[in-house]
Design an enzyme around this catalytic site. Structure first.
Site, PDB file in Angstrom:
ATOM      1  N   ASP A 127      69.213  65.506  42.242  1.00 16.53           N
ATOM      2  CA  ASP A 127      69.975  66.639  41.313  1.00 16.53           C
ATOM      3  C   ASP A 127      71.011  66.398  40.365  1.00 16.53           C
ATOM      4  O   ASP A 127      71.430  64.974  40.734  1.00 16.53           O
ATOM      5  CB  ASP A 127      70.642  67.510  42.464  1.00 16.53           C
ATOM      6  CG  ASP A 127      70.145  68.342  43.270  1.00 16.53           C
ATOM      7  OD1 ASP A 127      69.204  68.792  42.763  1.00 16.53           O
ATOM      8  OD2 ASP A 127      69.627  68.560  44.462  1.00 16.53           O
ATOM      9  N   ASP A 156      65.288  63.466  47.228  1.00 17.34           N
ATOM     10  CA  ASP A 156      66.125  64.852  46.390  1.00 17.34           C
ATOM     11  C   ASP A 156      66.492  64.015  45.503  1.00 17.34           C
ATOM     12  O   ASP A 156      67.741  63.991  45.690  1.00 17.34           O
ATOM     13  CB  ASP A 156      66.199  65.706  47.114  1.00 17.34           C
ATOM     14  CG  ASP A 156      67.170  66.937  46.598  1.00 17.34           C
ATOM     15  OD1 ASP A 156      65.912  67.757  45.764  1.00 17.34           O
ATOM     16  OD2 ASP A 156      67.981  67.874  46.804  1.00 17.34           O
ATOM     17  N   ARG A 160      57.370  62.859  47.135  1.00 17.11           N
ATOM     18  CA  ARG A 160      58.021  63.572  47.859  1.00 17.11           C
ATOM     19  C   ARG A 160      56.976  64.839  47.587  1.00 17.11           C
ATOM     20  O   ARG A 160      55.940  65.209  46.293  1.00 17.11           O
ATOM     21  CB  ARG A 160      59.180  64.087  46.983  1.00 17.11           C
ATOM     22  CG  ARG A 160      59.847  65.574  47.095  1.00 17.11           C
ATOM     23  CD  ARG A 160      60.833  65.905  46.416  1.00 17.11           C
ATOM     24  NE  ARG A 160      61.471  66.768  46.982  1.00 17.11           N
ATOM     25  CZ  ARG A 160      62.222  67.968  46.058  1.00 17.11           C
ATOM     26  NH1 ARG A 160      63.216  67.231  45.446  1.00 17.11           N
ATOM     27  NH2 ARG A 160      62.555  69.518  46.565  1.00 17.11           N
ATOM     28  N   ARG A 185      62.242  66.887  52.166  1.00 12.95           N
ATOM     29  CA  ARG A 185      61.763  65.636  51.144  1.00 12.95           C
ATOM     30  C   ARG A 185      62.383  64.520  52.038  1.00 12.95           C
ATOM     31  O   ARG A 185      63.464  63.615  52.354  1.00 12.95           O
ATOM     32  CB  ARG A 185      62.554  66.459  50.437  1.00 12.95           C
ATOM     33  CG  ARG A 185      63.746  66.570  49.659  1.00 12.95           C
ATOM     34  CD  ARG A 185      65.579  66.992  50.245  1.00 12.95           C
ATOM     35  NE  ARG A 185      64.479  68.742  50.563  1.00 12.95           N
ATOM     36  CZ  ARG A 185      65.308  69.058  49.366  1.00 12.95           C
ATOM     37  NH1 ARG A 185      66.204  68.894  48.775  1.00 12.95           N
ATOM     38  NH2 ARG A 185      64.729  70.857  49.703  1.00 12.95           N
TER      39      ARG A 185
END
Length: 252
Positions: free
Chosen positions: A191, A189, A177, A186
Site C-alpha cells: 500500500d 499487499d 497475488r 493475499r
C-alpha cells in the site's frame, strides 16, 4: 527553544540564524473545521511556507489532538531531524520521502515481505532507507482468514504516487497475488501510504492512504520509523490486534 515569527529585518535575521544553527522554527495549525471532509494538519516555517501536511479527511477532533501532541516537539527538532522524518515537501529537493505498507498472510509470509523490500531496492528511482520491525496482526475486514505479518518501508524516490502504485502492483504480481474477495487473504499487499506532501484523490488511489490512521497494522510499524506521526493518533491503551515478533527484514 521556541521561535516566534517577527516582521522585517529582525525576523529574517532570526530565521537565518535558526537555519544556520539547525533549528526549525515550525508552527502547526489545523486547516478545516468540524464537518469538513478535507481537514489537514499543516506545519509552516518562519516564512509561512508549508513544509509538511498530514491529511485527516473528516477527522477534525483527531487533527486537533494530533496538533496538541506535536506542539511540544516542534521547536526541538533540527533541520536534519525534520528532513529525516518528513522530507521538505514535494518539490523542495526533487526527491520525496515515502512510506509503503507491506503485508502477507499466505505462503512464506516473511519471504514475501522480504521480496517486496528487495524489489523496491532494485529500482533505479528508489532508495530503501529503513524498514520497520515485523508485526503479527489480526485481519481487518473481509472473510475469515489467517494472521498477517506486516511492516512499513521508508524510501526516498523520484517517483510520484501514481508511479509508486505501479511499482506496488508489480511487486504484488511478482508474489502471484490473486485478487479475489475484497480484504481477502493475499501473498503480498503493498500500500502507498504517504509520498512527501503529495495529496491525491482518485478512484483507484488516495494519498495519504485514507484508512491508515484507523489501522494498527499500519500505524504501529509506521511509528517505529516516524514516532512523530505514530504518536499523533495512537489510541489510549495502544492498538489492538498488533503483536511484536522476533522476525525481521533485511535492508538490501
Amino acid at each position: 527553544m521556541e521561535f516566534t515569527r517577527a516582521d522585517g529585518a529582525l525576523g529574517r535575521w532570526r530565521a537565518a540564524v535558526a537555519v544556520l544553527l539547525g533549528w526549525v522554527p515550525l508552527v502547526g495549525d489545523v486547516v478545516g473545521s468540524i464537518g469538513d471532509r478535507n481537514v489537514s494538519l499543516r506545519f509552516r516555517d518562519t516564512s509561512g511556507r508549508v513544509v509538511h501536511h498530514i491529511d485527516f479527511a473528516d477527522h477534525y477532533n483527531e487533527a486537533k489532538e494530533a496538533l496538541a501532541r506535536a506542539r511540544e516537539r516542534l521547536s526541538l527538532m533540527t533541520v536534519r531531524e525534520f528532513e529525516s522524518c518528513y522530507g521538505f515537501g514535494t518539490h523542495a529537493f526533487g526527491r520525496r520521502k515515502a512510506y509503503l505498507g507491506i503485508g502477507s498472510n499466505l505462503g512464506e509470509r516473511l519471504a514475501n515481505l522480504q521480496s517486496a523490500v528487495d524489489g523496491l531496492a532494485a529500482m533505479d528511482d528508489i532508495d530503501v532507507v529503513a524498514v520497520s520491525p515485523v508485526y503479527a496482526t489480526d485481519p481487518v475486514g473481509g472473510p475469515e482468514q489467517g494472521e498477517y505479518l506486516n511492516a512499513v518501508v521508508a524510501i526516498e524516490t523520484d517517483l510520484d504516487p501514481r508511479e509508486l502504485l505501479g511499482v506496488a502492483n508489480d511487486l504484488e504480481a511478482g508474489a502471484e497475488r490473486v485478487r479475489g474477495e475484497r480484504w481477502g487473504p493475499r501473498t503480498l499487499d503493498v500500500d502507498v501510504l504517504l509520498v512527501g506532501d503529495d495529496e491525491l484523490h482518485e478512484p483507484d488511489l488516495e494519498v495519504p492512504h485514507p484508512r491508515m490512521w484507523e489501522r494498527g497494522f499500519v500505524m504501529v510499524p509506521l511509528a517505529d520509523l516516524d514516532p512523530q506521526i505514530g504518536a499523533m493518533v495512537e489510541p489510549e491503551g495502544g492498538w489492538p490486534g498488533v503483536r511484536p515478533t522476533d522476525l525481521s527484514l533485511k535492508l538490501p
